[in-house]
Motif scaffolding. Sequence first.
Motif, PDB file in Angstrom:
ATOM      1  N   PHE A   1      37.892  40.675  27.239  1.00 28.87           N
ATOM      2  CA  PHE A   1      37.792  40.081  28.568  1.00 28.87           C
ATOM      3  C   PHE A   1      38.082  38.588  28.556  1.00 28.87           C
ATOM      4  CE2 PHE A   1      36.063  44.133  29.493  1.00 28.87           C
ATOM      5  CZ  PHE A   1      36.238  44.323  30.860  1.00 28.87           C
ATOM      6  N   LEU A   2      37.818  37.900  27.458  1.00 29.44           N
ATOM      7  CA  LEU A   2      38.227  36.504  27.348  1.00 29.44           C
ATOM      8  C   LEU A   2      39.743  36.386  27.405  1.00 29.44           C
ATOM      9  CD1 LEU A   2      35.816  35.181  24.575  1.00 29.44           C
ATOM     10  CD2 LEU A   2      35.979  34.296  26.904  1.00 29.44           C
ATOM     11  N   LEU A   3      40.442  37.382  26.847  1.00 26.89           N
ATOM     12  CA  LEU A   3      41.904  37.384  26.848  1.00 26.89           C
ATOM     13  C   LEU A   3      42.460  37.724  28.225  1.00 26.89           C
ATOM     14  CD1 LEU A   3      44.698  37.475  25.341  1.00 26.89           C
ATOM     15  CD2 LEU A   3      44.224  39.906  24.951  1.00 26.89           C
ATOM     16  N   VAL A   4      41.896  38.740  28.856  1.00 27.46           N
ATOM     17  CA  VAL A   4      42.478  39.267  30.087  1.00 27.46           C
ATOM     18  C   VAL A   4      42.030  38.494  31.324  1.00 27.46           C
ATOM     19  CG1 VAL A   4      42.661  41.331  31.538  1.00 27.46           C
ATOM     20  CG2 VAL A   4      42.695  41.545  29.050  1.00 27.46           C
ATOM     21  N   GLY A   5      40.831  37.924  31.314  1.00 28.40           N
ATOM     22  CA  GLY A   5      40.289  37.258  32.491  1.00 28.40           C
ATOM     23  C   GLY A   5      41.210  36.219  33.106  1.00 28.40           C
ATOM     24  N   PRO A   6      41.667  35.209  32.326  1.00 29.01           N
ATOM     25  CA  PRO A   6      42.556  34.196  32.920  1.00 29.01           C
ATOM     26  C   PRO A   6      43.863  34.781  33.435  1.00 29.01           C
ATOM     27  CG  PRO A   6      41.655  33.430  30.832  1.00 29.01           C
ATOM     28  CD  PRO A   6      41.292  34.874  30.954  1.00 29.01           C
ATOM     29  N   ALA A   7      44.391  35.815  32.763  1.00 30.34           N
ATOM     30  CA  ALA A   7      45.656  36.415  33.192  1.00 30.34           C
ATOM     31  C   ALA A   7      45.505  37.136  34.524  1.00 30.34           C
ATOM     32  CB  ALA A   7      46.157  37.391  32.128  1.00 30.34           C
ATOM     33  N   ALA A   8      44.293  37.575  34.852  1.00 27.04           N
ATOM     34  CA  ALA A   8      44.077  38.332  36.084  1.00 27.04           C
ATOM     35  C   ALA A   8      43.850  37.440  37.292  1.00 27.04           C
ATOM     36  CB  ALA A   8      42.876  39.271  35.908  1.00 27.04           C
ATOM     37  N   ALA A   9      43.663  36.128  37.067  1.00 22.14           N
ATOM     38  CA  ALA A   9      43.266  35.238  38.155  1.00 22.14           C
ATOM     39  C   ALA A   9      44.284  35.211  39.291  1.00 22.14           C
ATOM     40  CB  ALA A   9      43.033  33.829  37.626  1.00 22.14           C
ATOM     41  N   GLY A  10      45.564  35.275  38.976  1.00 24.13           N
ATOM     42  CA  GLY A  10      46.590  35.121  40.007  1.00 24.13           C
ATOM     43  C   GLY A  10      47.168  36.413  40.521  1.00 24.13           C
ATOM     44  N   SER A  11      46.585  37.546  40.185  1.00 22.88           N
ATOM     45  CA  SER A  11      47.165  38.832  40.568  1.00 22.88           C
ATOM     46  C   SER A  11      46.087  39.763  41.097  1.00 22.88           C
ATOM     47  CB  SER A  11      47.866  39.475  39.367  1.00 22.88           C
ATOM     48  OG  SER A  11      48.166  40.830  39.611  1.00 22.88           O
ATOM     49  N   ALA A  12      46.266  40.240  42.331  1.00 22.83           N
ATOM     50  CA  ALA A  12      45.299  41.172  42.910  1.00 22.83           C
ATOM     51  C   ALA A  12      45.262  42.471  42.113  1.00 22.83           C
ATOM     52  CB  ALA A  12      45.665  41.452  44.368  1.00 22.83           C
ATOM     53  N   GLU A  13      46.437  42.941  41.664  1.00 23.82           N
ATOM     54  CA  GLU A  13      46.487  44.183  40.886  1.00 23.82           C
ATOM     55  C   GLU A  13      45.737  44.028  39.564  1.00 23.82           C
ATOM     56  OE1 GLU A  13      49.062  42.684  42.193  1.00 23.82           O
ATOM     57  OE2 GLU A  13      49.908  44.072  43.666  1.00 23.82           O
ATOM     58  N   ALA A  14      45.928  42.871  38.908  1.00 24.12           N
ATOM     59  CA  ALA A  14      45.251  42.650  37.626  1.00 24.12           C
ATOM     60  C   ALA A  14      43.742  42.533  37.821  1.00 24.12           C
ATOM     61  CB  ALA A  14      45.798  41.396  36.948  1.00 24.12           C
ATOM     62  N   ARG A  15      43.325  41.893  38.925  1.00 29.60           N
ATOM     63  CA  ARG A  15      41.887  41.795  39.183  1.00 29.60           C
ATOM     64  C   ARG A  15      41.288  43.180  39.438  1.00 29.60           C
ATOM     65  NH1 ARG A  15      43.505  37.231  42.162  1.00 29.60           N
ATOM     66  NH2 ARG A  15      43.418  38.402  44.121  1.00 29.60           N
ATOM     67  N   ALA A  16      42.040  44.037  40.132  1.00 31.37           N
ATOM     68  CA  ALA A  16      41.555  45.400  40.375  1.00 31.37           C
ATOM     69  C   ALA A  16      41.430  46.164  39.063  1.00 31.37           C
ATOM     70  CB  ALA A  16      42.508  46.130  41.329  1.00 31.37           C
ATOM     71  N   ALA A  17      42.420  45.989  38.175  1.00 31.80           N
ATOM     72  CA  ALA A  17      42.359  46.647  36.870  1.00 31.80           C
ATOM     73  C   ALA A  17      41.172  46.131  36.068  1.00 31.80           C
ATOM     74  CB  ALA A  17      43.664  46.407  36.108  1.00 31.80           C
ATOM     75  N   LEU A  18      40.896  44.835  36.194  1.00 29.55           N
ATOM     76  CA  LEU A  18      39.778  44.239  35.465  1.00 29.55           C
ATOM     77  C   LEU A  18      38.457  44.839  35.937  1.00 29.55           C
ATOM     78  CD1 LEU A  18      39.668  42.030  33.271  1.00 29.55           C
ATOM     79  CD2 LEU A  18      39.123  40.394  35.068  1.00 29.55           C
ATOM     80  N   ARG A  19      38.315  45.006  37.260  1.00 30.18           N
ATOM     81  CA  ARG A  19      37.082  45.596  37.786  1.00 30.18           C
ATOM     82  C   ARG A  19      36.901  47.027  37.288  1.00 30.18           C
ATOM     83  NH1 ARG A  19      38.756  42.773  42.515  1.00 30.18           N
ATOM     84  NH2 ARG A  19      39.754  44.654  43.351  1.00 30.18           N
ATOM     85  N   LYS A  20      37.999  47.789  37.251  1.00 24.58           N
ATOM     86  CA  LYS A  20      37.908  49.166  36.746  1.00 24.58           C
ATOM     87  C   LYS A  20      37.516  49.188  35.276  1.00 24.58           C
ATOM     88  CE  LYS A  20      41.359  50.955  39.999  1.00 24.58           C
ATOM     89  NZ  LYS A  20      42.729  51.526  40.136  1.00 24.58           N
ATOM     90  N   LEU A  21      38.053  48.241  34.525  1.00 28.08           N
ATOM     91  CA  LEU A  21      37.743  48.194  33.108  1.00 28.08           C
ATOM     92  C   LEU A  21      36.279  47.830  32.888  1.00 28.08           C
ATOM     93  CD1 LEU A  21      38.895  48.522  30.300  1.00 28.08           C
ATOM     94  CD2 LEU A  21      39.575  46.120  30.321  1.00 28.08           C
ATOM     95  N   VAL A  22      35.739  46.929  33.726  1.00 24.11           N
ATOM     96  CA  VAL A  22      34.316  46.593  33.623  1.00 24.11           C
ATOM     97  C   VAL A  22      33.469  47.839  33.861  1.00 24.11           C
ATOM     98  CG1 VAL A  22      32.429  45.330  34.736  1.00 24.11           C
ATOM     99  CG2 VAL A  22      34.569  44.157  34.218  1.00 24.11           C
ATOM    100  N   ARG A  23      33.834  48.604  34.891  1.00 26.10           N
ATOM    101  CA  ARG A  23      33.051  49.813  35.193  1.00 26.10           C
ATOM    102  C   ARG A  23      33.162  50.849  34.083  1.00 26.10           C
ATOM    103  NH1 ARG A  23      35.107  48.876  40.516  1.00 26.10           N
ATOM    104  NH2 ARG A  23      36.731  50.468  40.233  1.00 26.10           N
ATOM    105  N   ALA A  24      34.241  50.793  33.300  1.00 26.27           N
ATOM    106  CA  ALA A  24      34.428  51.764  32.223  1.00 26.27           C
ATOM    107  C   ALA A  24      33.607  51.427  30.992  1.00 26.27           C
ATOM    108  CB  ALA A  24      35.911  51.846  31.840  1.00 26.27           C
ATOM    109  N   LEU A  25      33.066  50.205  30.946  1.00 27.24           N
ATOM    110  CA  LEU A  25      32.274  49.790  29.788  1.00 27.24           C
ATOM    111  C   LEU A  25      30.869  50.375  29.858  1.00 27.24           C
ATOM    112  CD1 LEU A  25      33.212  45.993  29.589  1.00 27.24           C
ATOM    113  CD2 LEU A  25      33.756  47.715  27.860  1.00 27.24           C
ATOM    114  N   PRO A  26      30.215  50.506  28.710  1.00 23.79           N
ATOM    115  CA  PRO A  26      28.794  50.883  28.736  1.00 23.79           C
ATOM    116  C   PRO A  26      28.001  49.855  29.538  1.00 23.79           C
ATOM    117  CG  PRO A  26      29.692  51.033  26.513  1.00 23.79           C
ATOM    118  CD  PRO A  26      30.735  50.364  27.350  1.00 23.79           C
ATOM    119  N   PRO A  27      26.992  50.265  30.288  1.00 21.93           N
ATOM    120  CA  PRO A  27      26.235  49.336  31.148  1.00 21.93           C
ATOM    121  C   PRO A  27      25.713  48.106  30.424  1.00 21.93           C
ATOM    122  CG  PRO A  27      25.641  51.610  31.646  1.00 21.93           C
ATOM    123  CD  PRO A  27      26.517  51.652  30.425  1.00 21.93           C
TER     124      PRO A  27
END
Length: 313
Positions: A81-107
């Motif tokens: 997430f340190l790698l992907v977070g900054p890359a997702a800042a400027g893209s709605a699609e990337a931010r959506a993917a990031l949210r899905k990936l967070v939900r896929a992680l163990p709580p």
Amino acid sequence: MRADRLVAALLLLQARGRVTAADLAVELEVSLATARRDLEALSAAGIPVYPQPGRGGGWSLVGGARTDLSGLSATEAQSLFLLVGPAAAGSAEARAALRKLVRALPPTFRADAEAAAGATVVDPARWGERERHRPGVVDLLRTAVVRGRQVRLRYRDGTEERLVDPWGLVDKDDTWYLLAGTERGRRTFRVDRITSAELTERPAPRPDDFALAEAWRQVVGEVERLRSRTWATVLVETRFVPVLRDQFGRHCETGEEVGERTRVRLGAPTPLDIARHLAGWGALIEVVEPPSVREELARIGAELTARYAGSGR
């Protein structure tokens, strides 16, 4: 962007448990070789992805995780997430993917992963400079690279349209470059000088041995060689050496100290380029060699004297 593809590949593995390189190639609209490289990159980065040979095989997450990314350790999740977070800042699609990936992680990992994703902001504008905007054609070129399709483009130099095989994009200090195959071999195009680009349906094969990072290192080496064809030796007070390093970058080589001064070698394309950089230093710098740089400095000084001498009276 490759980071986007890696996240997509990880999500696909999470959803299906096991995929083949061929499956991934179809889903991400990339070549089979690219899909294999992406899976190998995930594994090399420490993410628990491994191949299973034979019939019914493919690539799987450790433990065959289907409902969460339980194969990731807390440290691995934070690194991702340190790698992907900054890359997702400027893209709605990337931010959506990031949210899905967070939900896929163990709580238990989610809070730290979200904190890691928001821990870094990338500001590409230097102090005193306006923010640069990514050329709109970048998205089209990315699509061409991912889909392996030729692009018909026109360059600002007024040359005829060129049909090229796009092999990869590089963002260097917020300036974009396209590495592509042409009739004359591999070429590098500065994207902000492309005046028009059209995606075609013609396939653009990429050499099996092509590695974007290595190809770019070769481009950088050649450009830096051309940018340092002339070298000058100067003497400057030691306390000013860091300023010269900032001004000339990698083309500043520090030598021996001579009393309170240090001998420094400076590189640039021509003697005039070096003289222009040093003219504002006045008597703070002494050019030892070559004579061509001293002559250019004398000429610049004479021009300034002729224009401004007595102008304040």
